[in-house]
Each structure stands twice: as C-alpha cells, then as structure tokens.
Scaffold this motif. Structure first.
Motif, short mmCIF file in Angstrom:
data_model
loop_
_atom_site.label_atom_id
_atom_site.label_comp_id
_atom_site.label_asym_id
_atom_site.label_seq_id
_atom_site.Cartn_x
_atom_site.Cartn_y
_atom_site.Cartn_z
N UNK A 58 0.82 -1.22 0.00
CA UNK A 58 0.00 0.00 0.00
C UNK A 58 0.85 1.27 0.00
N UNK A 59 2.15 1.10 -0.12
CA UNK A 59 3.02 2.27 -0.23
C UNK A 59 3.32 2.97 1.08
N UNK A 60 3.01 2.33 2.19
CA UNK A 60 3.22 2.98 3.49
C UNK A 60 4.65 2.80 3.99
N UNK A 77 1.53 7.21 -5.00
CA UNK A 77 0.21 7.74 -4.62
C UNK A 77 -0.31 8.72 -5.65
N UNK A 82 -5.61 4.08 -4.26
CA UNK A 82 -5.85 2.86 -3.50
C UNK A 82 -6.74 3.16 -2.29
N UNK A 84 -7.24 1.92 1.79
CA UNK A 84 -6.47 1.24 2.83
C UNK A 84 -7.29 1.20 4.10
N UNK A 88 -7.09 -0.25 12.94
CA UNK A 88 -7.34 0.87 13.85
C UNK A 88 -8.50 1.75 13.37
N UNK A 90 -9.76 4.84 12.20
CA UNK A 90 -9.09 5.97 11.59
C UNK A 90 -10.04 7.04 11.07
N UNK A 104 -11.74 11.47 1.05
CA UNK A 104 -10.92 11.08 -0.10
C UNK A 104 -11.25 11.93 -1.32
N UNK B 150 -2.14 11.45 16.03
CA UNK B 150 -2.25 10.02 15.76
C UNK B 150 -1.65 9.69 14.39
N UNK B 152 -1.69 7.04 12.77
CA UNK B 152 -2.61 6.28 11.92
C UNK B 152 -3.47 7.19 11.05
N UNK B 153 -3.84 8.34 11.62
CA UNK B 153 -4.67 9.28 10.87
C UNK B 153 -3.85 9.90 9.74
N UNK B 155 -1.25 8.50 8.29
CA UNK B 155 -1.07 7.44 7.29
C UNK B 155 -2.30 7.27 6.42
N UNK B 156 -3.47 7.33 7.06
CA UNK B 156 -4.71 7.16 6.31
C UNK B 156 -4.80 8.21 5.20
N UNK B 158 -2.32 9.83 3.89
CA UNK B 158 -1.25 9.59 2.91
C UNK B 158 -1.70 8.59 1.85
N UNK B 159 -2.36 7.50 2.29
CA UNK B 159 -2.81 6.51 1.31
C UNK B 159 -3.86 7.07 0.38
N UNK B 160 -4.49 8.15 0.78
CA UNK B 160 -5.48 8.78 -0.09
C UNK B 160 -4.81 9.75 -1.06
N UNK B 161 -3.49 9.83 -0.96
CA UNK B 161 -2.76 10.71 -1.87
C UNK B 161 -2.76 12.16 -1.43
#
Ligand SMILES: Nc1ncnc2c1ncn2[C@@H]1O[C@H](COP(=O)(O)OP(=O)(O)O)[C@@H](O)[C@H]1O
Ligand SMILES: [Mg+2]
Lengths: 268, 253
Positions: A58-60, A77, A82, A84, A88, A90, A104, B150, B152-153, B155-156, B158-161
C-alpha cells in the motif's frame, strides 16, 4: 485462466532494525501477483509479517528491496488510487461522518455538493443514513467500521488493501460486516487484498488464499477457493469445499504457528 | 438562558463569596479589623460607584483589557506558528528546544524592567510582556499536540494521496485544537498578569497603574476596587473562552 495482472510484487525483501540494532528479517523474497478484480486473502500466524507486506504493497513502508507494480507501473500515490483499511479506528474525530466518508474525494478536489452526494448515497446503501451529521464518537464500533469501509469505496480505488479490518469487533458485528464486504465486492469487483489470521474468514471472502510461512517469511502455499458466488455467510460454513479447505490450510499453518510459539518461548 | 446557566454554574462559589463579604463587613463595622488596612465591602462598593459614575475608570479598563487581549492574540498566534515549525522541521527543535526550555524556567516577569527600558513606558512594553507570558503556555501545549498527532490518521490520509499541506490542514492542526484550547484559558490569566505587572513597573494608565498609585498613598479601598474589577473582567473572559472551547470541541465526548 489468462487474467490481467493488477498488482505485482517482485523479489520483495524487508528487514527491520530494532532499537538495539538487531536485524529482524521480516520478509524474504516474496513474489506475488493479484489479478484485476480478484479477492485475495493472505493468512499467516501472528508476527509473520502480514502487516509489513500489506503496508509495503500500500506504499506505506519503503521495502528494503524489491518492486511494487500496479498495471505494470511503479506504484506511487500520485499515479494510483488505493483504499487502505487497517485494524485501527481511523475516522477523523473532529469531522462529521459525512465529511469523513467524503474526505478522499475532498483530497481529490471534488466540490462539496458532489462529494456529499456520493457520500450520502454510500451511507444509505450501508445503513448509515441519518448519521450524516453525527461525530464518530456517537457511533458504535461496527458503524464506525462501516463508515471506514465506504470511505475507502468513495473514491472508487483501483485496489483496496485491508489489514484484519474486523479484528477488534465482536463475532456478530464481524459477520454482518463480512456479509457486507461480500455484497459490495460481488457488485463492484474491486481488486481486494485482505489480510486475516482467521482461516474461515479468508475462505468465506476470497477467490484465492495465500499462506505465509513464519519469519523470515515467504509464500508457503496458495489455495484457490472455488466456492461459487454469491456466497451466503452462514451456509458457506456447511459447504464441503469450505470444510476441506479449512482442514487443509489448518494442517498447513500448524507448523508455522508452532514455530512462532517456539520462538516466543525462547525469547521469554 | 445563557446568563442563567452562567449563574447556576457558579452558584456555590457565589454563595460562599457572599458569606465571606458579609463576615468581612461585620468585622469591619464592629472594628474587629482595622479598616485603614482592610477597608470594607461597603467602602469598596461606594468607591466603585464613584469610579463608574464619573467614568474615570473606563480608560483604564480599556487599556488593560485591550493590552491583555492583544497579548493573548499575539501570544497564541506566535505560540502555534512556532510550535508548528518545531513539529515540522527538525532543525528548529534541535536548535531552539534547549533554549526555550531554559527560558521557560525563567520567571518571565523578571524581564519586565528590561522591556520598560527597551520599549518605554507606553503600551508596547506591556503588550510584549503579555505576549511572552501567553506564548510559552500556548507553545508548549501546541507542540505537545503536534507530537501527539495520531500517526494512523496521518497514514490514512497519505494513502489517499494527500499532500503534505493537506495533511497539516486536515489532520495535524485539528488534532492540536484541544491542546491549544486548553492553553488559551490559562493563557488569558497570564496575559492579564503580564499586562498588570507591566503597568506596575512603569506607566501612567491602566488598572495595574491605578492599583500601584493607590497603594502608594495607602488608599486600600481603591486598590481593592480595582482588584474587584479585575476579578470580574477575568471571570468574563474565562467564561467567554470556555464557550468558545465548547463550540470548538463539540466533536468530543
Ligand atoms: N517498526 C518495526 N520495527 C521493528 N520490527 C518490526 C516493526 N514492525 C514489525 N516488526 C516485526 O516484524 C515482524 C512482522 O510484523 P507484522 O508485519 O506486524 O506481523 P503480522 O501483521 O503478521 O502480525 C514481527 O516480528 C514484528 O515484531
Ligand atoms: Mg498485523
């Protein structure tokens, strides 16, 4: 079966360095491809590197070595969209649910009216209508998970990565959500890579299952599920193919689990 | 409705204060305490009426309140901006972290005389003083907020670009809001304190100056009148900020 390859992982190696300088060999030369529209499940014992693999896909995380291709191109990205979903929670706590689901699209620059329309539709289809203007803390754990799932769907991503998404939920909520995932996937046919340590869940959902060995992990075996769709989450458990697969995979994974246990014992 | 809430909120402390004031008044009337040093509620009340009737007090209230508000605003903005630089560019925290921690330990009011020398007895010195008092509070809180975002937030998104700026605007800043809000109420107190001390040290107006000059001629009643006004102002500011905080943090349980 000549299918278009959506995702390709070539010669992937990943090592972690722990704080005291010790190297953990997490992934050892993984090669894997996922077809367009395929539902792939990855199972393995806890600590074998499933999350590491998914996070790299996932590119993390940047892998120590190896390449990740989407449609034959190096994944970034900017170029690829994608979804994800991790274990957790989120959702952004300061955003109303509708604005969480639409985030998004917001990042992509879709205007407010349009993105709310899309979000509202998705919320309706997953039983969340009426909660548009609530904040995440006002929803149950299962509802929040739903919101996270439709948030990932809102941008219509090429691939959705899920890492034990229903881990912390109770069995009933979990089954409801699995059922929902099945329905969504059967309708949309997104490419999904789904990580779980629950063999039954993997069989219920996936087209193909990949079993990871213990560290340094590799792909140990591959199974094709071959249970017709649409599947029923309750009935499938009595399907003879389900029972057979569950037994085979369990036999297969047992040694890896024992290896993991052994290592834990030593380190204790 | 709002006013009623406000009063109900403070019901018990108001009752307690009224009892204290009554005891004070009785003690003063029966000459159990020396009214030259301790004045009395009635005297103070009369003095307050004079101050407001003649309108003599307003310019002083305006100055003190205005300077405090400016201090609060400047201190908050600079605290958040610098915390943000620290949070996002390691080089800043490497250079300035030890310096700021050292300065934080310093009693900042001790710098007062310097500011008076540098900026004169006009408003500037007081604004600086008040700003600095607020800055440290807000800075350390906001910085803690940035550090506690956080992952995780992030990162979330980031994955959305999301771009770096989008992550800051949609995750980092909002997640600091509770921290900043918490420091704001304490900051208001510090802002007023900075202003008043600045006025003690050298000025020709403001409530601090009034207290100082009345104290100089043993006009205890006047000193206490000014303190009563200050108390009232601060509790108004506090409940205003409390309201803002509530509105900003509606999303929390
Ligand atoms: N950031 C990290 N630093 C060092 N070791 C890590 C880190 N993340 C994971 N590991 C180690 O890598 C191995 C695989 O972890 P993970 O991918 O989370 O496994 P799984 O998801 O299958 O439970 C584990 O032994 C874990 O301790
Ligand atoms: Mg994991």
């Amino acid at each position: 079966m000549e299918n278009k390859k959506k995702l390709q992982i070539n010669n992937l190696i990943h090592n972690y360095e722990s704080k005291d300088g010790e190297i953990v060999h997490a992934l050892n030369n993984i090669n894997l491809s996922v077809n367009d529209g395929e539902f792939l499940a990855i199972v393995g014992s806890s600590g074998c590197g499933k999350s590491t693999l998914l996070n790299i896909m996932a590119g993390m995380i940047k892998p120590t070595k190896g390449e990740i291709l989407i449609d034959g191109e190096t994944f970034t990205f900017n170029k690829h969209k994608i979804g994800y979903i991790s274990q957790s929670d989120t959702l952004l706590p300061w955003r109303k649910i509708i604005d969480n689901v639409a985030i998004g699209l917001e990042i992509e620059g879709v205007n407010k009216k349009e993105r709310h329309e899309i979000a509202r539709e998705l919320m309706e289809s997953s039983g969340l209508s009426g909660f548009e203007d609530k904040y995440p803390y006002e929803l149950s754990g299962g509802m929040r998970k739903r919101a996270i799932i439709i948030r990932a769907l809102a941008t219509d991503p090429e691939i959705i990565f899920m890492d034990e998404p229903f881990g912390p939920l109770d069995v009933f909520t979990k089954e409801l959500l699995q059922d929902e995932i099945l329905k969504i996937w059967e309708k949309r046919k997104n490419t999904i890579v789904y990580i779980t340590h629950d063999i039954g869940e993997a069989i219920t959902l996936a087209d193909r299952i990949i079993l990871m060995s213990y560290r340094p992990s590799n792909i140990k075996s591959k199974y094709i599920v071959e249970i017709p769709r649409p599947r029923d989450i309750k009935e499938i458990k009595h399907n003879y193919r389900f029972i057979e697969l569950e037994k085979d995979i369990w036999e297969d994974i047992k040694n890896e689990v024992l290896k993991a246990k052994e290592e834990e014992m030593i380190s204790i | 409705m709002k006013m009623k809430n406000f009063i109900m909120d403070k019901f018990y402390s108001v009752i307690f204060m009224i009892i204290l004031i009554i005891i004070w008044q009785i003690a003063a009337s029966r000459q159990i305490i020396n009214t030259f040093f301790f004045s009395s509620p009635l005297e103070i009340f009369k003095d307050l009426i004079i101050l407001f009737k003649t309108g003599e007090i307003w310019p002083h209230i305006n100055v003190t309140l205005g300077v405090s508000i400016l201090g609060l605003v400047y201190g908050t903005i600079s605290g958040v901006v610098i915390a943000f630089l620290f949070g996002n560019f390691n080089i800043f925290s490497k250079i300035f972290d030890p310096i700021l921690v050292g300065l934080y330990g310093l009693p900042k009011l001790a710098l007062g005389p310097l500011f008076i020398i540098w900026f004169g007895i006009g408003l500037k010195a007081k604004i600086v003083m008040s700003t600095i008092m607020v800055f440290f509070l807000v800075f350390f809180n906001a910085y803690a907020g940035f550090k506690n975002t956080d992952i995780n937030l992030i990162d979330t998104l980031r994955t959305m670009g999301a771009s770096k700026l989008q992550i800051i605007m949609k995750v980092t800043l909002p997640s600091c809001v509770p921290w900043i809000a918490a420091s704001l109420r304490a900051g208001a107190g510090s802002a007023v304190m900075g202003t008043i001390v600045g006025e003690y040290l050298g000025s020709n107006q403001g409530l601090g100056w009034m207290v100082q000059s009345a104290g100089g001629v043993y006009n205890i009643t006047r000193v206490l009148s000014c303190i009563a006004i200050l108390l009232f102002l601060m509790s108004m500011i506090d409940s205003l900020l409390k309201n803002i905080e509530k509105r900003l943090l509606r999303w929390r349980q």
